[in-house]
Design a protein around this motif. Structure first.
Motif, PDB file in Angstrom:
ATOM      1  N   ARG A  22       8.996  -0.129  -7.088  1.00 53.69           N
ATOM      2  CA  ARG A  22       7.934   0.515  -6.552  1.00 53.69           C
ATOM      3  C   ARG A  22       7.632  -0.452  -5.158  1.00 53.69           C
ATOM      4  O   ARG A  22       7.685  -1.372  -5.230  1.00 53.69           O
ATOM      5  N   CYS A  23       6.945   0.512  -4.277  1.00 49.69           N
ATOM      6  CA  CYS A  23       6.658  -0.091  -2.908  1.00 49.69           C
ATOM      7  C   CYS A  23       5.513   0.443  -2.493  1.00 49.69           C
ATOM      8  O   CYS A  23       5.129   1.504  -2.517  1.00 49.69           O
ATOM      9  N   SER A  24       4.534  -0.492  -2.038  1.00 50.32           N
ATOM     10  CA  SER A  24       3.321   0.082  -1.084  1.00 50.32           C
ATOM     11  C   SER A  24       3.376  -0.223   0.239  1.00 50.32           C
ATOM     12  O   SER A  24       3.485  -1.389   0.426  1.00 50.32           O
ATOM     13  N   PRO A  25       3.312   0.613   1.135  1.00 53.91           N
ATOM     14  CA  PRO A  25       3.543   0.251   2.436  1.00 53.91           C
ATOM     15  C   PRO A  25       2.130  -0.406   3.207  1.00 53.91           C
ATOM     16  O   PRO A  25       1.144  -0.314   2.486  1.00 53.91           O
ATOM     17  N   ILE A  26       2.506  -0.797   4.276  1.00 56.08           N
ATOM     18  CA  ILE A  26       1.139  -1.182   5.001  1.00 56.08           C
ATOM     19  C   ILE A  26       0.210  -0.276   5.194  1.00 56.08           C
ATOM     20  O   ILE A  26       0.631   1.026   5.462  1.00 56.08           O
ATOM     21  N   SER A  27      -0.961  -0.359   5.044  1.00 60.78           N
ATOM     22  CA  SER A  27      -2.002   0.653   5.241  1.00 60.78           C
ATOM     23  C   SER A  27      -1.862   1.360   6.660  1.00 60.78           C
ATOM     24  O   SER A  27      -1.824   0.610   7.663  1.00 60.78           O
ATOM     25  N   SER A  31       5.947   6.075   6.862  1.00 62.82           N
ATOM     26  CA  SER A  31       7.495   6.104   6.635  1.00 62.82           C
ATOM     27  C   SER A  31       7.567   4.722   5.668  1.00 62.82           C
ATOM     28  O   SER A  31       7.362   3.527   6.023  1.00 62.82           O
ATOM     29  N   VAL A  32       8.706   5.112   4.886  1.00 63.06           N
ATOM     30  CA  VAL A  32       8.908   4.091   3.990  1.00 63.06           C
ATOM     31  C   VAL A  32      10.510   4.333   3.729  1.00 63.06           C
ATOM     32  O   VAL A  32      11.069   5.385   3.748  1.00 63.06           O
ATOM     33  N   GLU A  51       6.281  11.040   5.466  1.00 63.52           N
ATOM     34  CA  GLU A  51       5.277  12.206   4.994  1.00 63.52           C
ATOM     35  C   GLU A  51       5.873  12.946   3.567  1.00 63.52           C
ATOM     36  O   GLU A  51       5.711  14.321   3.488  1.00 63.52           O
ATOM     37  N   LYS A  52       6.188  12.150   2.713  1.00 62.54           N
ATOM     38  CA  LYS A  52       6.439  12.499   1.355  1.00 62.54           C
ATOM     39  C   LYS A  52       7.943  13.533   1.549  1.00 62.54           C
ATOM     40  O   LYS A  52       8.329  13.806   0.279  1.00 62.54           O
ATOM     41  N   GLN A  68       8.337   9.791  -2.404  1.00 67.51           N
ATOM     42  CA  GLN A  68       7.254   9.377  -1.912  1.00 67.51           C
ATOM     43  C   GLN A  68       5.819   9.932  -2.178  1.00 67.51           C
ATOM     44  O   GLN A  68       5.855  11.184  -2.260  1.00 67.51           O
ATOM     45  N   PHE A  69       4.942   9.440  -2.524  1.00 70.67           N
ATOM     46  CA  PHE A  69       3.729  10.007  -3.092  1.00 70.67           C
ATOM     47  C   PHE A  69       2.632  10.174  -1.848  1.00 70.67           C
ATOM     48  O   PHE A  69       2.576   9.630  -0.790  1.00 70.67           O
ATOM     49  N   PRO A  70       1.400  11.137  -2.116  1.00 65.59           N
ATOM     50  CA  PRO A  70       0.649  11.307  -1.017  1.00 65.59           C
ATOM     51  C   PRO A  70      -0.265  10.212  -0.597  1.00 65.59           C
ATOM     52  O   PRO A  70      -0.529  10.130   0.644  1.00 65.59           O
ATOM     53  N   ASN A  71      -0.230   9.056  -1.148  1.00 64.77           N
ATOM     54  CA  ASN A  71      -0.759   7.817  -0.785  1.00 64.77           C
ATOM     55  C   ASN A  71       0.343   6.737  -0.089  1.00 64.77           C
ATOM     56  O   ASN A  71       0.135   5.733   0.532  1.00 64.77           O
TER      57      ASN A  71
END
Lengths: 114, 108
Positions: A22-27, A31-32, A51-52, A68-71
């Protein structure tokens, strides 16, 4: 402000198993990208999501998938693990898809397949 | 194919100047980036060149010649903490293509 966060930090799996990273990008970053780094080598591009939607795929087998999720957080899934999948898996986020924007990397997930 | 070539190892002493070269051959090119990675850590962005010439950021400078498919990273006033791996990476559409990395060892 938090940087790119990845979980878990370390993982040991058995051949044939499945893994989800799992990965959470910078607020604010939309793009991940995912990279695999084998010991002693440079990171290898696996996927880019923006954009998912999948916007790019590297030369990896279909056992590798991502979403990629909506957040804007992302998951990397690897099925039917092989010993050769042992590596550091890095997530990078960018504010946009533009090539001239800086990529910020997380600390990575160290996956060991035994 | 796509390839980036950089030296595998470089050794220098504290206070010295070191240059790490990178030649590339890729199908797409938007610019050349440099990243630093300490053992077990995340790659950290150092610099980016989209156009020919020299970019300077503190003790680090980076150069690009698009006609020669060549760039370099220049590290000045070396410190022990600069011991790390350094990667050149070509920016292609949405992805980075990395070289194999150069291990820099700084000695007292």
């Amino acid at each position: 402000d938090a940087g790119v966060t990845q979980s878990p930090t370390h993982l040991i799996k058995t051949r044939g198993q499945h893994v989800t990273l799992r990965c959470s990008p910078i607020s604010g970053h939309k793009s991940v990208s995912w990279y695999q780094q084998v010991l002693g080598q440079g990171p290898q591009f696996i996927f880019q999501y923006y954009e998912k939607e999948e916007r790019g795929r590297g030369n990896f087998p279909d056992r590798f998938s991502a979403r990629q999720f909506p957040n804007y957080s992302s998951e990397l899934n690897v099925n039917a693990l092989l010993l050769g999948d042992s590596a550091l898996y890095l997530c990078a986020s960018r504010v946009s898809r533009l090539a001239n924007t800086e990529a910020f990397f997380g600390q990575g997930t160290r996956l060991t397949v035994v | 194919g796509q390839s980036l070539e950089q030296p595998s190892e470089v050794t220098a002493v504290e206070g010295a100047i070191v240059q790490i070269n990178c030649t590339y051959q890729t199908s797409g090119f938007y610019g050349l980036s440099w990243y630093q990675q300490h053992d077990g850590g995340a790659p950290t962005f150092l610099s980016y060149n989209a156009l020919d010439g020299l970019e300077e950021t503190g003790r680090f400078s980076s150069f690009l010649s698009r006609s020669d498919s060549y760039g370099y990273l220049l590290l000045q006033e070396l410190q022990m903490k600069d011991s790390a791996s350094y990667f050149c990476a070509v920016q292609d559409t949405g992805k980075l293509i990395f070289g194999q990395g150069t291990t820099l060892q700084v000695k007292p």
